[in-house]
Design a protein around this motif. Structure first.
Motif, PDB file in Angstrom:
ATOM      1  N   UNK A 153    -113.861  -9.311 -13.661  1.00 45.95           N
ATOM      2  CA  UNK A 153    -112.464  -9.448 -13.479  1.00 45.95           C
ATOM      3  C   UNK A 153    -111.691  -9.540 -12.154  1.00 45.95           C
ATOM      4  N   UNK A 154    -110.993 -10.288 -11.974  1.00 49.44           N
ATOM      5  CA  UNK A 154    -110.244 -10.622 -10.762  1.00 49.44           C
ATOM      6  C   UNK A 154    -108.656 -10.185 -11.081  1.00 49.44           C
ATOM      7  N   UNK A 155    -108.069  -9.255 -10.425  1.00 46.62           N
ATOM      8  CA  UNK A 155    -106.843  -8.736 -10.625  1.00 46.62           C
ATOM      9  C   UNK A 155    -105.974  -9.008  -9.571  1.00 46.62           C
ATOM     10  N   UNK A 156    -104.686  -9.487  -9.728  1.00 47.59           N
ATOM     11  CA  UNK A 156    -103.685  -9.607  -8.843  1.00 47.59           C
ATOM     12  C   UNK A 156    -102.885  -8.127  -8.523  1.00 47.59           C
ATOM     13  N   UNK A 157    -102.130  -8.012  -7.698  1.00 51.54           N
ATOM     14  CA  UNK A 157    -101.352  -7.030  -7.389  1.00 51.54           C
ATOM     15  C   UNK A 157    -100.525  -6.501  -8.666  1.00 51.54           C
ATOM     16  N   UNK A 158    -100.198  -5.290  -8.909  1.00 52.19           N
ATOM     17  CA  UNK A 158     -99.343  -5.118 -10.132  1.00 52.19           C
ATOM     18  C   UNK A 158     -98.434  -3.969  -9.504  1.00 52.19           C
ATOM     19  N   UNK A 159     -97.411  -3.673 -10.158  1.00 56.13           N
ATOM     20  CA  UNK A 159     -96.387  -2.867 -10.352  1.00 56.13           C
ATOM     21  C   UNK A 159     -96.582  -1.443 -11.037  1.00 56.13           C
ATOM     22  N   UNK A 160     -96.403  -0.351 -10.151  1.00 61.13           N
ATOM     23  CA  UNK A 160     -96.304   1.079 -10.998  1.00 61.13           C
ATOM     24  C   UNK A 160     -94.930   1.767 -10.444  1.00 61.13           C
ATOM     25  N   UNK A 161     -94.385   2.414 -11.366  1.00 59.02           N
ATOM     26  CA  UNK A 161     -93.304   2.942 -11.067  1.00 59.02           C
ATOM     27  C   UNK A 161     -93.281   4.493 -11.536  1.00 59.02           C
ATOM     28  N   UNK A 162     -92.735   5.484 -10.926  1.00 59.82           N
ATOM     29  CA  UNK A 162     -92.543   6.743 -11.247  1.00 59.82           C
ATOM     30  C   UNK A 162     -92.296   6.954 -12.791  1.00 59.82           C
ATOM     31  N   UNK A 163     -92.516   7.963 -13.469  1.00 54.33           N
ATOM     32  CA  UNK A 163     -92.323   8.167 -14.977  1.00 54.33           C
ATOM     33  C   UNK A 163     -90.730   7.977 -15.300  1.00 54.33           C
ATOM     34  N   UNK A 164     -89.967   8.511 -14.632  1.00 57.48           N
ATOM     35  CA  UNK A 164     -88.542   8.249 -15.095  1.00 57.48           C
ATOM     36  C   UNK A 164     -88.199   6.709 -14.884  1.00 57.48           C
ATOM     37  N   UNK A 165     -88.410   6.270 -14.072  1.00 57.20           N
ATOM     38  CA  UNK A 165     -88.125   4.648 -13.775  1.00 57.20           C
ATOM     39  C   UNK A 165     -88.685   3.978 -14.848  1.00 57.20           C
TER      40      UNK A 165
END
Length: 381
Positions: A69-81
């Motif tokens: 698998x080739x993965x591009x950058x992804x977004x992660x945010x804190x639980x509340x957001x």
């Protein structure tokens, strides 16, 4: 000459600039006639916002169908957001955001995070690799916002013995536990020594904190000694993580493979990216016994998405790691050589004080990769 067998790749473009650097990188596959079939699938923040699942079931099925698998950058945010981003119909229904990369690493048992560090902007003064354990250590998930009932008696005993902290009950403290298992350390150290052997490194350095974390460090050191005995031709040592951080900056050429538990490896690998010239040059591989995926280390940078400003070099180098993993070494080498050539030219993105856009830099890398690929095969590079 026998043609290499075609490999099947699951491509997950990701979020933000991840999608565009992926789009601009993939044409190198056709340019070099690399025998890859691509299957695209979805992952990341938009999946979470739509269905409360950042890695949909269809994506897991696509990953299983393909060789890697080739993965591009992804977004992660804190639980509340993350919870606030869900549609109203999904809020309060038990959906919990878990970073897609954590899901991939845990569900596919990808225990080794591989971060090569090379002197791309200089004169090849250094070349080393940080190998970070992915599943245990301080990131094992044993992180508590209050003291669990099972641990409370232990803390009370320590307090009775004169512990230096102060608290008022179980809700007045939080605790994280560093977990290291024999099986996890054996496979990590064996991977590190095998990697050193395959990539012509002469020394493996274990980054830890044995003068403070005495018992867990001693546990790991004993296992390191056992595994190292299987590789008598490779030297090894144990150094404090803070000392390694200093010498990575002062004398990076002294290292070969640096291996570390999860959090220590996380810190050192990003420091390595800084030594290279920034996250725009930092590729990574996440590897297990049966699965792997490859991703650039930089974030999704949503503020820059669609603005043609991101450095595509890390994605090209990530693709090079993937190709090397699949045994397509000629193409992997040509792409790496091309990135180095372009990085040392005036054709640079804004992170290197340049004025060229993502697409223009990517096109220059692809053109250079074609030259190196042909030249290497003729033996005139």
């Amino acid at each position: 000459m026998n043609q290499p067998l075609t490999k099947n790749i699951c491509v997950l473009p990701g979020d933000g600039v991840g999608a565009e650097v992926t789009e601009y990188t993939l044409p190198v596959i056709k340019a070099l006639n690399i025998p890859l079939n691509l299957e695209f699938a979805r992952i990341g923040w938009e999946c979470w916002k739509e269905e409360g699942n950042s890695v949909p079931l269809a994506t897991w099925e696509a990953i299983k169908r393909n060789d890697t698998t080739l993965l591009g950058a992804i977004t992660s945010k804190p639980l509340r957001e993350a919870e606030a981003a869900l549609p109203a119909t999904l809020r309060g229904t038990g959906h919990k955001f878990v970073s897609p990369v954590i899901q991939l690493r845990q569900n596919l048992d990808l225990f080794a995070n591989v971060r090569p560090v090379t002197d791309i902007l200089g004169n090849h003064r250094f070349r080393f690799t940080v190998i970070r354990e992915n599943t245990e250590g301080l990131y094992a998930g044993l992180d508590f916002g209050s003291i669990p009932d099972e641990i409370e008696p232990l803390l009370q005993r320590r307090e009775a013995e004169g512990a230096g902290w102060q608290r008022h009950g179980q809700q007045d403290a939080a605790i994280s536990i560093r977990l290291q298992t024999r099986a996890g350390l054996v496979r990590l150290f064996r991977f590190a020594f095998t990697y050193a052997q395959q990539h012509s490194y002469s020394v493996v350095t274990f980054a830890d904190k044995p003068n403070v974390l005495r018992y867990s460090s001693a546990f790991a050191r004993d296992i390191l000694d056992e595994v190292a005995a299987e590789f008598p031709h490779i030297a090894y040592n144990v150094e404090n993580i803070d000392a390694i951080a200093l010498w990575m900056v002062r004398r990076p050429e002294k290292f070969g493979v640096i291996v570390a538990e999860n959090m220590f490896g996380d810190i050192l690998s990003d420091l390595g990216a800084g030594i290279m010239g920034g996250l725009g040059f930092a590729p990574s591989a996440n590897i297990g016994h049966h699965n792997a995926y490859f991703e650039p280390v930089h974030g999704s940078a949503p503020a820059y998405a669609g603005k043609d400003k991101a450095n595509p070099s890390a994605m090209f180098l990530t693709l090079s790691l993937l190709l090397d993993h699949l045994g397509l070494n000629d193409a992997a080498l040509a792409i790496t050589q091309a990135v180095e050539k372009v990085a040392r030219s005036e054709i640079r993105t804004y992170d290197l004080k340049g004025t060229y856009g993502t697409r223009a830099v990517a096109e220059e890398i692809i053109q250079s990769a074609q030259y190196y690929f042909d030249s290497n095969r003729r033996g005139v590079a």
